[in-house]
Design a protein around this motif. Structure first.
Motif, PDB file in Angstrom:
ATOM      1  N   LYS A 186      37.245 -28.345  26.942  1.00 34.61           N
ATOM      2  CA  LYS A 186      38.546 -28.141  25.827  1.00 34.61           C
ATOM      3  C   LYS A 186      36.949 -28.727  24.434  1.00 34.61           C
ATOM      4  O   LYS A 186      35.816 -28.831  25.011  1.00 34.61           O
ATOM      5  CB  LYS A 186      37.637 -29.995  26.291  1.00 34.61           C
ATOM      6  N   THR A 201      50.286 -28.710  17.632  1.00 33.96           N
ATOM      7  CA  THR A 201      49.579 -28.738  19.048  1.00 33.96           C
ATOM      8  C   THR A 201      50.930 -27.299  19.384  1.00 33.96           C
ATOM      9  O   THR A 201      51.593 -26.990  18.733  1.00 33.96           O
ATOM     10  CB  THR A 201      50.639 -29.545  19.820  1.00 33.96           C
ATOM     11  N   ALA A 222      45.554 -28.392  21.463  1.00 36.68           N
ATOM     12  CA  ALA A 222      46.545 -29.464  22.897  1.00 36.68           C
ATOM     13  C   ALA A 222      47.051 -31.105  22.138  1.00 36.68           C
ATOM     14  O   ALA A 222      47.841 -31.205  22.865  1.00 36.68           O
ATOM     15  CB  ALA A 222      45.103 -29.569  23.729  1.00 36.68           C
ATOM     16  N   SER A 223      46.144 -31.300  21.186  1.00 37.86           N
ATOM     17  CA  SER A 223      46.213 -32.898  21.649  1.00 37.86           C
ATOM     18  C   SER A 223      46.237 -32.821  19.338  1.00 37.86           C
ATOM     19  O   SER A 223      44.686 -32.577  19.751  1.00 37.86           O
ATOM     20  CB  SER A 223      45.716 -33.182  22.028  1.00 37.86           C
ATOM     21  N   THR A 226      44.819 -39.740  16.875  1.00 36.95           N
ATOM     22  CA  THR A 226      46.685 -40.782  16.429  1.00 36.95           C
ATOM     23  C   THR A 226      45.848 -41.550  15.327  1.00 36.95           C
ATOM     24  O   THR A 226      46.287 -42.435  14.538  1.00 36.95           O
ATOM     25  CB  THR A 226      46.425 -42.478  17.196  1.00 36.95           C
ATOM     26  N   ARG A 238      41.682 -31.804  19.310  1.00 35.99           N
ATOM     27  CA  ARG A 238      41.290 -31.077  20.971  1.00 35.99           C
ATOM     28  C   ARG A 238      41.680 -30.300  20.864  1.00 35.99           C
ATOM     29  O   ARG A 238      43.433 -30.159  21.184  1.00 35.99           O
ATOM     30  CB  ARG A 238      41.486 -32.257  22.050  1.00 35.99           C
TER      31      ARG A 238
END
Length: 355
Positions: A186, A201, A222-223, A226, A238
């Motif tokens: 990650k 993403t 990946a993300s 928020t 990430r």
């Protein structure tokens, strides 16, 4: 006197118009073909690597280390026994509970047979059933306690250094060994909030590290976080990177380039551009049979990167333009093309070949 001067001027004019023009060599240029290639707007950032899964295994009971089943840096599989604590007392209690369970199961069987022949009351059968369930519950409780004496790998990964030895007294919460899943890493980094609308993403990225300066690691987002940091006005991202050979390690600093607005674009070397104020021009090479003639074209450029430039208007893929010899290039001038540069042949090689 005046007739003589006029005659000399006429001869000089004829020499200037005809002599050098007749003897002048055709200028030489080197060309490059415009290519249609995948292009994107790079967004650069610094990120930190984390393991896909990471845990520090610790004890939940107080006892002595009886067995260690791993070496420093060893790759282990999920469920593999890593450390076993001394559990002789608990094993004895389990065997006792199993014996009681067997006894009550037999008693229940005998009572059930008697009750079927009306030689024992139904209440006795129910009492023995309850006693058997209690014995089985005691076994499950002891098995659960025994599990605390066996430290197993919760997932496949690579263990860290072994800092304990057989005979060490461990207590609840005491760290025994680290375990990291390293086949996928990650990568966490932050970007200014102004780029949020361009990110999504699945967007591709590349990353490099000083540990392996010649290697580029590819991945994708990946993300996306928020929340926006109210102080730095940035958002956390990430990404996931493949880790062939397990070379990347958690905590590494990575230079990240996110490929935004991926598109097909016409690309030329920056050396082909002729800036003039706010305008940019290129010299097209129009070849007709054995003749090559230049044509000055205005172009609209986009992004620049690593010596290349994106052409938005004015040149199409496959067009041949001048990248060397622009000093003598003029609109409509006939030229000699020494060669065409590509990924394998540069300007220097073509010049040396023409010597």
């Amino acid at each position: 006197m005046h007739v003589h001067v006029r005659h000399c001027l006429s001869v000089l004019a004829i020499f200037l118009l005809s002599g050098p023009a007749l003897g002048q060599a055709v200028p030489s240029v080197i060309g490059n073909r415009a290519e249609l290639a995948t292009w994107s707007d790079p967004l650069e950032a610094l990120g930190t690597l984390r393991a896909d899964e990471s845990v520090t295994l610790s004890a939940t009971v107080t006892d002595i280390v009886a067995e260690i089943n791993f070496q420093d840096g060893q790759q282990v599989e999920r469920g593999q026994l890593l450390v076993r604590l001394e559990d002789a007392e608990e094993q004895a209690q389990l065997r006792s509970a199993q014996a009681i369970s067997d006894e009550r199961r037999n008693a229940l069987g005998r009572t059930t047979q008697l009750q079927e022949r009306n030689l024992a009351p139904r209440a006795d059968v129910e009492d023995f059933q309850a006693q058997l369930r209690q014995a089985q519950a005691n076994i499950q409780a002891l098995e659960a306690r025994l599990a605390n004496y066996q430290i197993k790998a919760p997932f496949s990964g690579r263990v860290g250094f072994r800092n304990i030895s057989t005979g060490t007294l461990v207590t609840p919460g005491m760290a025994l060994v680290t375990l990291d899943k390293l086949d996928v890493m990650k990568l966490d980094f932050s970007v200014p909030e102004s780029f949020l609308g361009r990110l999504s993403t699945g967007l591709s990225l590349s990353a490099t590290t000083a540990a392996y300066p010649d290697d580029v690691f590819s991945g994708q987002i990946a993300s996306i976080g928020t929340r926006i940091d109210p102080v730095s006005r940035s958002i956390d991202i990430r990404a996931e990177l493949e880790n062939p050979g397990m070379r990347l390690r958690p905590g590494m600093l990575m230079e990240v380039i996110v490929q935004q607005r991926v598109r097909n674009a016409v690309i030329l070397p920056e050396a082909a551009l002729e800036p003039s104020g706010d305008q940019h021009y290129v010299m097209l090479i129009n070849q007709d049979g054995g003749t090559a003639r230049l044509e000055r074209k205005s172009v609209v450029i986009g992004e620049r990167r690593y010596g290349d430039v994106e052409i938005l208007e004015g040149v199409a893929a496959g067009d041949l333009v001048v990248v060397h010899g622009l000093q003598l290039a003029r609109d409509g001038l006939e030229v000699r093309v020494l060669g065409i540069t590509d990924d394998e042949t540069g300007v220097r090689a073509l010049l040396e070949a023409d010597r």
